[in-house]
Design a protein around this motif. Structure first.
Motif, PDB file in Angstrom:
ATOM      1  N   TYR A   5       0.896  -1.221   0.165  1.00 45.42           N
ATOM      2  CA  TYR A   5      -0.153   0.113  -0.128  1.00 45.42           C
ATOM      3  C   TYR A   5       0.925   1.389   0.106  1.00 45.42           C
ATOM      4  N   ILE A   6       2.052   1.171   0.567  1.00 37.83           N
ATOM      5  CA  ILE A   6       2.931   2.385   0.477  1.00 37.83           C
ATOM      6  C   ILE A   6       3.211   2.460  -1.029  1.00 37.83           C
TER       7      ILE A   6
ATOM      8  N   LEU B 273       0.625   4.032  -2.782  1.00 35.83           N
ATOM      9  CA  LEU B 273       0.428   5.550  -2.414  1.00 35.83           C
ATOM     10  C   LEU B 273       1.296   6.540  -3.281  1.00 35.83           C
TER      11      LEU B 273
ATOM     12  N   LEU C 173      -3.615  10.098   0.515  1.00 34.45           N
ATOM     13  CA  LEU C 173      -3.956  10.484   2.059  1.00 34.45           C
ATOM     14  C   LEU C 173      -4.863   9.198   2.603  1.00 34.45           C
TER      15      LEU C 173
ATOM     16  N   ALA D 252      -2.951   6.061   2.843  1.00 36.24           N
ATOM     17  CA  ALA D 252      -2.083   6.297   4.077  1.00 36.24           C
ATOM     18  C   ALA D 252      -2.886   5.679   5.349  1.00 36.24           C
TER      19      ALA D 252
ATOM     20  N   PHE E 176      -2.925   1.844   7.023  1.00 33.80           N
ATOM     21  CA  PHE E 176      -2.378   1.412   8.143  1.00 33.80           C
ATOM     22  C   PHE E 176      -3.579   0.779   9.114  1.00 33.80           C
TER      23      PHE E 176
ATOM     24  N   ASN F 214       9.660   3.307   3.069  1.00 33.12           N
ATOM     25  CA  ASN F 214       8.788   3.864   3.764  1.00 33.12           C
ATOM     26  C   ASN F 214       9.463   5.158   4.223  1.00 33.12           C
TER      27      ASN F 214
ATOM     28  N   ALA G 171       9.948   7.144   0.287  1.00 41.16           N
ATOM     29  CA  ALA G 171       8.716   7.996   0.089  1.00 41.16           C
ATOM     30  C   ALA G 171       8.893   9.542   0.644  1.00 41.16           C
TER      31      ALA G 171
ATOM     32  N   ILE H 191       1.026  13.353   4.463  1.00 44.51           N
ATOM     33  CA  ILE H 191       1.514  12.001   4.329  1.00 44.51           C
ATOM     34  C   ILE H 191       2.638  11.602   4.919  1.00 44.51           C
TER      35      ILE H 191
ATOM     36  N   ILE I  43       2.930   8.599   7.899  1.00 48.27           N
ATOM     37  CA  ILE I  43       3.872   7.436   7.768  1.00 48.27           C
ATOM     38  C   ILE I  43       4.796   7.373   8.762  1.00 48.27           C
TER      39      ILE I  43
ATOM     40  N   THR J 290       2.825   6.192  11.815  1.00 48.95           N
ATOM     41  CA  THR J 290       2.239   4.974  11.954  1.00 48.95           C
ATOM     42  C   THR J 290       3.175   3.777  11.664  1.00 48.95           C
ATOM     43  N   SER J 291       4.365   3.996  10.983  1.00 45.23           N
ATOM     44  CA  SER J 291       5.067   2.923  10.793  1.00 45.23           C
ATOM     45  C   SER J 291       5.677   2.111  12.103  1.00 45.23           C
TER      46      SER J 291
END
Lengths: 93, 110, 161
Positions: A44-45, A48, A68, A71, A75, B49, B53, B78, B82, B85-86
């Motif tokens: 999914y990253i 995105l 967004l 994301a 999660f 990530n 990103a 965003i 990230i 949450t990661s």
């Protein structure tokens, strides 16, 4: 310079698509459930980032909102799956 | 106005960031495919990530700022999501992996 | 007297402005009103407040982490590409004794550890004293302990405690 920019856009998009293929392959192979959840997280990253590329290609900001949302919901999805693997249930009473 | 009509001094860093970010993300997912054990596989995707990103988000920020003619920084959101949450996902997945491997071992040798 | 979470209010207002994409006075007022109301109502849900002592130390920590993210990305990329064929890379768990107690500092440490590729937060003992990390390229466990202690933990204690 715009030729370099167009090349960079296409190249990065190709990279993300290949990365999504790698993650999808890992999701198929497994071998265990936690590998699949990790692959979904990576997938999914990458999705995105691909959407952000599309946004730059078409010069619109609509794709930003979709990115967004991915994301956020990605999660939530990974957390729910990981929690399920850890406990056998998502919301504990 | 389309993005490839932006001035060259903006397009050059954007292009370099895109190429770099794309390569890093691809390497991260390749590592996910190539590594041998689950614990090793946890590490490479975090390249995509963070740096991958990050590069693409900065590039996107530059492009949308150039298109709008004023600083547009909403891509920061965003990045913040990230980064916050990661760790949670990683922690829960590591916990789940340790737990599941322990319970599998127990089943095999009671 | 209860502490008011100013930073959270300002952050929520900024997020509102970024999402709606306009900074007209009415929009700023609406965002500020919403974030103040939400912060006051939801402070009952989470009574812990961070104490940010030294904002400048936080900036220093940010640059340090950015440099480390760059360096560890390079290291992990080499490992993925198999450029370390001469010596065999082996992964393993490290136990690290922690001195920080503040939950916000621990959360920041978790974000740092996770976003530098090559280290993943594996477990924290129930009394918050021992952190277990999984390290991709584990050469010297004692070196790892010292890195966490001197590079991050001291600064985090300076910022939060």
């Amino acid at each position: 310079m715009s030729a370099l920019f167009n090349f960079a856009l296409a190249f990065a998009q190709l990279c993300f698509i290949l990365a999504m293929c790698c993650a999808a392959a890992r999701m198929m192979i497994g071998p265990r459930a936690q590998d699949r959840v990790l692959a979904l997280d990576t997938l999914y990253i990458n999705g995105l980032l691909t959407l952000l590329m599309l946004g730059m290609r078409t010069s619109t900001t609509i794709y930003f909102d979709i990115a967004l949302l991915i994301a956020l919901f990605g999660f939530v999805g990974s957390i729910a799956l990981a929690k399920f693997l850890l406990r056998g249930e998502v919301v504990e009473p | 106005m389309s993005a490839d009509m932006l001035p060259p001094w903006l397009l050059l860093p954007v292009s370099l960031l895109l190429i770099f970010g794309g390569l890093l993300t691809l390497l991260g997912s390749l590592g996910l495919l190539r590594m041998k054990t689950f614990y090793q596989r946890m590490h490479p995707p975090s390249m995509g990530n963070t740096m991958g990103a990050g590069c693409v988000l900065i590039a996107s920020m530059l492009v949308s700022s150039g298109l709008a003619g004023r600083p547009v920084v909403h891509e920061v959101l965003i990045a913040v999501f990230i980064v916050t949450t990661s760790p949670i996902t990683a922690m829960l997945l590591m916990g789940a992996a340790v737990h599941r491997e322990a319970s599998q071992r127990e089943k095999r040798e009671p | 007297m209860k502490r008011i979470a100013w930073l959270l209010m300002i952050g929520l207002t900024l997020m509102w402005l970024l999402l709606t994409g306009s900074a007209s006075p009415g929009n700023v007022l609406l965002g500020a009103a919403l974030s103040v109301a939400m912060t006051l109502w939801f402070s009952a849900v989470r009574p812990l407040h961070p104490h940010l002592r030294r904002p400048r130390a936080a900036l220093r920590l940010f640059w340090r982490v950015a440099a480390d993210v760059l360096r560890s990305n390079y290291a992990v990329a080499r490992i993925v590409l198999g450029l370390t064929a001469k010596r065999n890379v082996h992964a393993g768990f490290v136990d690290i004794p922690l001195a920080v107690r503040d939950p916000h500092a621990l959360a920041t440490l978790a974000a740092i550890v996770t976003s530098t590729p090559g280290t993943v937060w594996a477990n924290l003992s129930p009394d918050n004293r021992v952190l277990t990390l999984h390290v991709l390229d584990l050469r010297d466990p004692q070196h790892m302990r010292d890195t966490i202690k001197h590079r991050y933990e001291d600064l985090l204690r300076e910022i939060f405690e």
